[in-house]
Design an enzyme around this catalytic site. Structure first.
Site, short mmCIF file in Angstrom:
data_model
loop_
_atom_site.label_atom_id
_atom_site.label_comp_id
_atom_site.label_asym_id
_atom_site.label_seq_id
_atom_site.Cartn_x
_atom_site.Cartn_y
_atom_site.Cartn_z
N SER A 1 0.85 -1.13 -0.10
CA SER A 1 -0.01 0.06 0.11
C SER A 1 0.80 1.16 -0.06
CB SER A 1 -0.73 -0.02 1.33
OG SER A 1 -2.01 0.95 0.94
N ASP B 1 -5.86 -3.25 -2.14
CA ASP B 1 -4.56 -2.94 -1.51
C ASP B 1 -4.08 -4.04 -0.81
OD1 ASP B 1 -3.49 -2.01 1.13
OD2 ASP B 1 -5.02 -0.65 1.05
#
Length: 263
Positions: free
Chosen positions: A40, A156
């Site tokens: 991320s 993510d």
């Protein structure tokens, strides 16, 4: 012989700006990673660093950051798997590092994302680095999933791999230093809004998995957490504070890292 230093830079939204300060501190101590793996926001910072973008340049970008500069509202978002588009973020990343493939980066780098179709974590290390970084940072429900290479829907990386320590070890690191900018789950008021509730679900599951990781992996040489208090990872605020705490963390542990790699 000096050992290879691998950094695992964890997920953390705006708290991930601490990674920039951490890298700046290491550079000042003449400590540079031999390879990087990020999840991320850790993927965004790690990818930029691997492309040769300096921490000071990243700091300047981060401290001037506004949400409107990197995201725009999707028309009819519920039909597009996310409220926000990452087109603006992609444009800015390309301006900073170009559309380089992983093989063109200055340092070995990889990042993790979550395959939403198969329900598993995947390691991205080939193809366009910017697109892989964006896939790793696509918070579900907030940003639309990203199509990349043979993967149709990636989101993510922090959903399943908040801090990609095993991945950086597999890349060839002799010494694994993990930087977790989220730490343990803190109490948080739930507003009742759908997005906030979904994000809270993710935080709870994520923290549970990461605690197990931290406690069970004996190959992690150093696990570090900057003291970011109650800073909200989902708000683009207090970025200078996050940078400062990451910088302090790097300065505090530079000597220990140097001893671990035998430098």
């Amino acid at each position: 012989m000096k050992k290879k230093l691998g950094l695992a830079l964890g997920a953390g939204g705006s708290r991930g700006v601490a990674h920039i300060g951490f890298l700046q501190a290491l550079e000042e101590e003449d400590l540079r990673p031999d390879l990087l793996c990020g999840s991320s926001m850790g993927a965004v910072v790690g990818g930029l660093y691997a492309a040769g973008v300096s921490p000071l340049t990243m700091k300047r970008e981060a401290l001037g950051l506004k949400l409107r500069n990197i995201a725009s509202l999707n028309p009819v978002p519920l039909r597009q798997d996310g409220f926000l588009s990452m087109k603006k973020a992609r444009k800015r990343l390309v301006e900073l590092m170009g559309e380089r493939s992983f093989s063109d980066l200055s340092l070995p780098f990889a990042c993790v994302a979550t395959d939403m179709l198969r329900g598993e974590s995947v390691l991205l290390c080939e193809g366009c680095a910017v697109d892989a970084m964006l896939a790793s940072a696509a918070i579900p429900g907030v940003f639309s999933p990203v199509g990349f290479a043979n993967f149709g829907m990636l989101s993510d990386g922090g959903i399943l791999e908040r801090v990609p320590t095993q991945q950086v070890k597999n890349m060839g690191a002799d010494v694994v230093v993990a930087v977790d900018v989220l730490g343990d789950l803190m109490e948080k008021k739930i507003t009742g809004r759908l997005v906030n509730t979904v994000l809270r679900y993710i935080d709870i599951m994520d923290t549970h998995f990461t605690r197990k990781l931290r406690e069970s992996r004996d190959f992690i040489d150093l696990w570090l957490e900057p003291d970011l208090g109650g800073m909200d990872q989902y708000k683009v605020k207090r970025l200078g504070f996050a940078y400062k705490k990451g910088y302090e963390l790097g300065k505090e542990h530079a000597g220990e890292i140097r001893r671990l790699i035998g430098g």
